[in-house]
Design an enzyme around this catalytic site. Structure first.
Site, PDB file in Angstrom:
ATOM      1  N   CYS A  71       0.823  -1.202   0.000  1.00 11.61           N
ATOM      2  CA  CYS A  71       0.000   0.000   0.000  1.00 11.61           C
ATOM      3  C   CYS A  71       0.859   1.255   0.000  1.00 11.61           C
ATOM      4  CB  CYS A  71      -0.915  -0.011   1.218  1.00 11.61           C
ATOM      5  SG  CYS A  71      -1.972   1.427   1.282  1.00 11.61           S
ATOM      6  N   CYS A  77      -1.402   5.945   7.013  1.00 13.85           N
ATOM      7  CA  CYS A  77      -2.757   5.500   7.359  1.00 13.85           C
ATOM      8  C   CYS A  77      -2.796   4.890   8.750  1.00 13.85           C
ATOM      9  CB  CYS A  77      -3.187   4.452   6.332  1.00 13.85           C
ATOM     10  SG  CYS A  77      -4.768   3.701   6.679  1.00 13.85           S
ATOM     11  N   CYS A  80      -3.568  -0.100   8.791  1.00 10.53           N
ATOM     12  CA  CYS A  80      -2.680  -1.269   8.848  1.00 10.53           C
ATOM     13  C   CYS A  80      -1.443  -0.997   9.695  1.00 10.53           C
ATOM     14  CB  CYS A  80      -2.205  -1.638   7.441  1.00 10.53           C
ATOM     15  SG  CYS A  80      -3.492  -2.417   6.458  1.00 10.53           S
ATOM     16  N   CYS A 157      -7.967   1.502  -0.849  1.00  9.80           N
ATOM     17  CA  CYS A 157      -7.453   0.652   0.222  1.00  9.80           C
ATOM     18  C   CYS A 157      -7.329  -0.803  -0.242  1.00  9.80           C
ATOM     19  CB  CYS A 157      -8.371   0.729   1.428  1.00  9.80           C
ATOM     20  SG  CYS A 157      -7.982  -0.484   2.681  1.00  9.80           S
ATOM     21  N   GLN A 281     -19.624  -9.943  10.253  1.00 12.87           N
ATOM     22  CA  GLN A 281     -18.169 -10.121  10.255  1.00 12.87           C
ATOM     23  C   GLN A 281     -17.578  -9.600   8.946  1.00 12.87           C
ATOM     24  OE1 GLN A 281     -16.301 -10.917  12.669  1.00 12.87           O
ATOM     25  NE2 GLN A 281     -17.469 -12.159  14.109  1.00 12.87           N
ATOM     26  N   TYR A 310     -25.071 -12.127  22.243  1.00 15.50           N
ATOM     27  CA  TYR A 310     -24.448 -11.129  21.345  1.00 15.50           C
ATOM     28  C   TYR A 310     -24.492 -11.686  19.911  1.00 15.50           C
ATOM     29  CZ  TYR A 310     -22.351  -9.767  25.874  1.00 15.50           C
ATOM     30  OH  TYR A 310     -22.131  -9.431  27.182  1.00 15.50           O
ATOM     31  N   GLU A 331     -29.600 -10.267  21.237  1.00 16.62           N
ATOM     32  CA  GLU A 331     -28.858  -9.170  20.597  1.00 16.62           C
ATOM     33  C   GLU A 331     -29.549  -7.853  20.965  1.00 16.62           C
ATOM     34  OE1 GLU A 331     -26.164  -8.415  18.483  1.00 16.62           O
ATOM     35  OE2 GLU A 331     -27.042  -6.406  18.494  1.00 16.62           O
ATOM     36  N   ASP A 379     -20.205 -13.814  22.126  1.00 16.77           N
ATOM     37  CA  ASP A 379     -19.394 -13.115  21.121  1.00 16.77           C
ATOM     38  C   ASP A 379     -19.528 -11.613  21.346  1.00 16.77           C
ATOM     39  OD1 ASP A 379     -17.957 -12.346  18.911  1.00 16.77           O
ATOM     40  OD2 ASP A 379     -19.390 -13.089  17.435  1.00 16.77           O
ATOM     41  N   CYS A 406     -12.879 -10.354  19.606  1.00 16.34           N
ATOM     42  CA  CYS A 406     -11.900  -9.649  18.771  1.00 16.34           C
ATOM     43  C   CYS A 406     -10.951  -8.846  19.656  1.00 16.34           C
ATOM     44  CB  CYS A 406     -12.588  -8.764  17.749  1.00 16.34           C
ATOM     45  SG  CYS A 406     -13.670  -7.553  18.498  1.00 16.34           S
TER      46      CYS A 406
END
Ligand code: SAH
Length: 450
Positions: A71, A77, A80, A157, A281, A310, A331, A379, A406
């Site tokens: 990139c 940026c 990343c 991107c 996702q 979740y 949820e 989750d 995550c």
């Protein structure tokens, strides 16, 4: 140590944010865009009480695994952090970060299964929210510079589908011709805040949502037929007005400008409807792998009740509902719950029920109705599970709890809380859903101690 001093050092570690660490005069110095094993001259840019920040002054001996970033704007940026190393190296850092979280924060010693890398390192994302700005009298969009809200124009991107940049190149001049102004964060003025795009990984269906401060509906009405014509798969064009001074992107509601308010994709052989407000996702193929692993951990059969807390648009639970007696999903976002219910109908999963509300509160409610799931999947968002969710999950005494997260730090913290309440962490597996970035997903299997 002082600002602007230059030291000779070796990078010996990596932070969870993807910054290299070296030790100088017994102090940790964080140097972004380095790799473990780099020998560098580092220029100190900021000194705090117990640590400092530096930048590479000269790369003397590059570490093995270093590559040229694909990139053009990697250095500017904020997205990343790992474009300068090969994918194996990136995976090694991420795997270590997850292990460190569970051993250091969680003080746990589970079996660590090897990290699963993503099939694609580029163009894997199905969603982008581009901030809009005005520069030299033109609308531009791109990304925020590191640690700032300054927009750097760059719609190409390499993590996004190529069609997104085609759409932006067509859209921005068209919006200018309708005299649309960019939102100005400082003065809280202007109209267009973000362009939000989603693309079904399998279906290729495209959703375009204009996030605005004040509605631009009337001004852009005449553009819409041309957009559909230029991008036939664009079947959902919506607007979300967000008049608030906030970092939250979407407004309270979403209005259809043209087409429908959802796109449909496929996940684990289920058709999945998603509206702009629903979580989905971002790396579809790798999320399917993630759900497969969760399923293998869950040890399901036709007598089991599964609780999916979740649950978003229901994707995880629905990927397993053929193998169980019944599924309950919970949820908090009403539009996502609506999608989950539609997805159950769309795929003929009649053994399912979805509740809208806080995960912990609904779990308490289910307990009062004497519902005791055999397996619970959690989750949660990055901040992890609430105390109430953990307490009520344990009170249901499922034989297995599977946590997908995550954020390895909060996952480790929550796994430790479960450990103190009688659940051992058996296995942890990292799954890379977010190549290039510092983020990594992990999946945790916990079971009730006899
Ligand atoms: N399991 C889904 C979604 C995971 S993301 C999937 O794999 O697609 C986390 C989800 O938790 C989001 O949909 C978010 O809206 C929801 N959420 C956040 N806080 C919540 C709460 N307190 N109670 C229930 N759901 C919540």
């Amino acid at each position: 140590m002082q600002k602007n001093e230059i030291y000779h050092a070796e990078i010996t570690g990596m932070t969870t944010e993807g910054s290299g660490i070296c030790r100088i005069n017994n102090m940790a110095v964080f140097v972004p865009m380095t790799a473990v094993g780099d020998i560098i001259d580092v220029r100190i840019v900021k000194v705090l009480k117990n640590y400092a920040f530096g930048i590479i002054e000269k790369l003397i001996t590059p570490a093995p695994g270093r590559i040229e970033p694909v990139c053009a704007v990697f250095r500017q940026c904020g997205g990343c952090v790992f474009q300068h190393v090969d994918y194996q190296t990136e995976l090694k850092y991420k795997d270590q970060a997850v292990k460190d979280a569970f051993t250091r924060i969680g003080k746990l010693s589970p079996e660590f299964e090897p990290i699963l890398g993503s099939q694609s390192r580029y163009h894997y994302r199905n969603k982008a929210q581009y901030p809009i700005a005005e520069q030299d009298g033109h609308l531009v969009c791109g990304f925020y510079a590191r640690h700032s809200h300054r927009v750097i124009p760059f719609p190409e991107c390499p993590l996004q589908p190529e069609i997104f940049s085609k759409i932006l190149h067509a859209l921005l001049p068209a919006l200018e011709s309708c005299h649309i102004s960019a939102y100005d964060e400082k003065n809280h003025s202007g109209e267009l805040r973000h362009i939000y795009l989603r693309k079904g990984f399998y279906s290729d269906e495209i959703m375009l949502c204009f996030v605005t401060r004040v509605s631009i509906r009337k001004k852009i009405q005449k553009l819409l037929p041309d957009l559909h014509k230029a991008f036939p798969k664009m079947i959902s064009i919506t607007e979300s007005v967000n008049p608030l001074k906030t970092n939250v992107i979407l407004g309270k509601s979403v209005t259809v400008l043209s087409g429908q308010n959802f796109i449909t994709d496929t996940m684990c052989n289920n058709l999945i409807r998603i509206s702009p407000q629903s979580f989905y996702q971002v790396n579809t193929q790798q999320a399917e792998n993630l759900y497969e692993i969760a399923k293998s951990y869950a040890n399901l059969n036709k007598n089991k009740i599964l609780l999916d807390l979740y649950c978003g648009a229901g994707t995880i639970g629905l990927s397993m509902s053929n193998c169980i007696q019944s599924l309950i999903g919970v949820e908090v976002i009403p539009e996502a719950v609506e999608n989950a219910r539609q997805n159950a109908v769309l795929n003929h999963h009649a053994n399912t029920e979805f509740y809208c509300g806080d995960a912990g509160s609904i779990a308490e409610l289910l307990l009062k109705q004497n519902i005791f799931p055999d397996v619970i999947i959690l989750d949660p968002p990055r901040k992890g599970c609430s105390d109430l969710t953990i307490q009520s999950t344990v009170k249901m005494h499922p034989s297995q709890i599977i946590m997908i997260s995550c954020n390895p730090s909060t996952a480790a913290r929550d796994a430790a809380a479960f450990y103190n309440l009688g659940y051992i962490t058996n296995k942890v597996k990292s799954v890379d859903l977010f190549p290039g970035t510092s983020h990594v997903e992990c999946i945790v299997l916990m079971s009730r101690q006899k």
